[in-house]
Design an enzyme around this catalytic site. Structure first.
Site, PDB file in Angstrom:
ATOM      1  N   TYR A 288       0.855  -1.182   0.000  1.00  0.00           N
ATOM      2  CA  TYR A 288       0.000   0.000   0.000  1.00  0.00           C
ATOM      3  C   TYR A 288       0.890   1.230   0.000  1.00  0.00           C
ATOM      4  O   TYR A 288       1.499   1.575   0.998  1.00  0.00           O
ATOM      5  CB  TYR A 288      -0.900  -0.034   1.230  1.00  0.00           C
ATOM      6  CG  TYR A 288      -2.039   0.966   1.230  1.00  0.00           C
ATOM      7  CD1 TYR A 288      -2.276   1.825   0.166  1.00  0.00           C
ATOM      8  CD2 TYR A 288      -2.887   1.037   2.313  1.00  0.00           C
ATOM      9  CE1 TYR A 288      -3.316   2.723   0.180  1.00  0.00           C
ATOM     10  CE2 TYR A 288      -3.948   1.928   2.344  1.00  0.00           C
ATOM     11  CZ  TYR A 288      -4.153   2.774   1.272  1.00  0.00           C
ATOM     12  OH  TYR A 288      -5.190   3.664   1.295  1.00  0.00           O
TER      13      TYR A 288
ATOM     14  N   LYS B 245      -1.123  -1.274  -4.355  1.00  0.00           N
ATOM     15  CA  LYS B 245      -2.324  -0.516  -3.980  1.00  0.00           C
ATOM     16  C   LYS B 245      -1.922   0.947  -3.886  1.00  0.00           C
ATOM     17  O   LYS B 245      -1.221   1.353  -2.978  1.00  0.00           O
ATOM     18  CB  LYS B 245      -2.892  -1.013  -2.651  1.00  0.00           C
ATOM     19  CG  LYS B 245      -4.186  -0.310  -2.247  1.00  0.00           C
ATOM     20  CD  LYS B 245      -4.714  -0.903  -0.952  1.00  0.00           C
ATOM     21  CE  LYS B 245      -6.065  -0.427  -0.554  1.00  0.00           C
ATOM     22  NZ  LYS B 245      -6.247   0.952  -0.312  1.00  0.00           N
TER      23      LYS B 245
END
Length: 183
Positions: free
Chosen positions: A136, A162
């Site tokens: 992420y 992400k």
């Protein structure tokens, strides 16, 4: 088949509820939330991610959240790990044993960490678990396309990127730099 190829579509991010009286995790309410969400067309669930209160949980609580989510759905479950290297590694080990199908590695709590430090953090999580990793990229974890390509070389289990930066051009440059290595 790679994990990333099995989870195409909308990802569910259940919240982790807490009890009002003592602020402990309300696992029964979590189970009900996940069961209700599982009636919708999600491709997987992320347990103990940012929305799932990762930064409010102990290692043991985060692992139990994964276990509860896994028992409440037939969907693949991605466990969120983070905070610092030692905590993320302990979470990764526990979540793998609890049945997680993959791990979402949130940035460590080191603001403005150098890229080499970030890479060492992600590589440490990748070394302790055979699970596929989703990285992420958000807040202070900002990467150039070249840095992402290097990270792919250092962390063989990295499969998913992400993006939390919202820079579509940079995301496209990253994806171009790594080919079909990440989705």
């Amino acid at each position: 088949m790679r994990f990333r190829d099995r989870v195409r579509g909308v990802v569910g991010f259940p919240i982790t509820p807490f009890k009002k009286d003592d602020l402990s995790v309300d696992y029964a309410a979590l189970e009900k939330n996940v069961a209700a969400m599982s009636q919708h067309d999600f491709c997987c669930m992320v347990a103990a991610g940012g929305t799932g209160e990762l930064y409010s949980l102990t290692v043991e609580e985060a692992v139990e959240v994964v276990r509860v989510v896994k028992s409440a759905t037939k969907l693949p479950v991605i466990g969120g790990v983070g905070i610092n290297t030692a905590t993320a590694v302990a979470m990764a080990r526990g979540m793998e044993k609890a049945g997680a199908d993959a791990l979402l590695v949130l940035p460590p709590c080191y603001i403005n960490a150098p890229v080499n430090g970030l890479n060492a953090y992600y590589a440490a999580v990748g070394r302790v678990s055979g699970l596929p990793l989703a990285l992420y990229s958000r807040d202070w974890a900002v990467f150039s396309p070249e840095a992402v390509a290097k990270l792919c070389d250092e962390v063989p289990t990295l499969e998913i990127w992400k993006d939390g930066q919202g820079d579509a051009r940079k995301y496209q440059r990253i994806m171009s730099a790594v080919g079909d290595r990440l989705c």
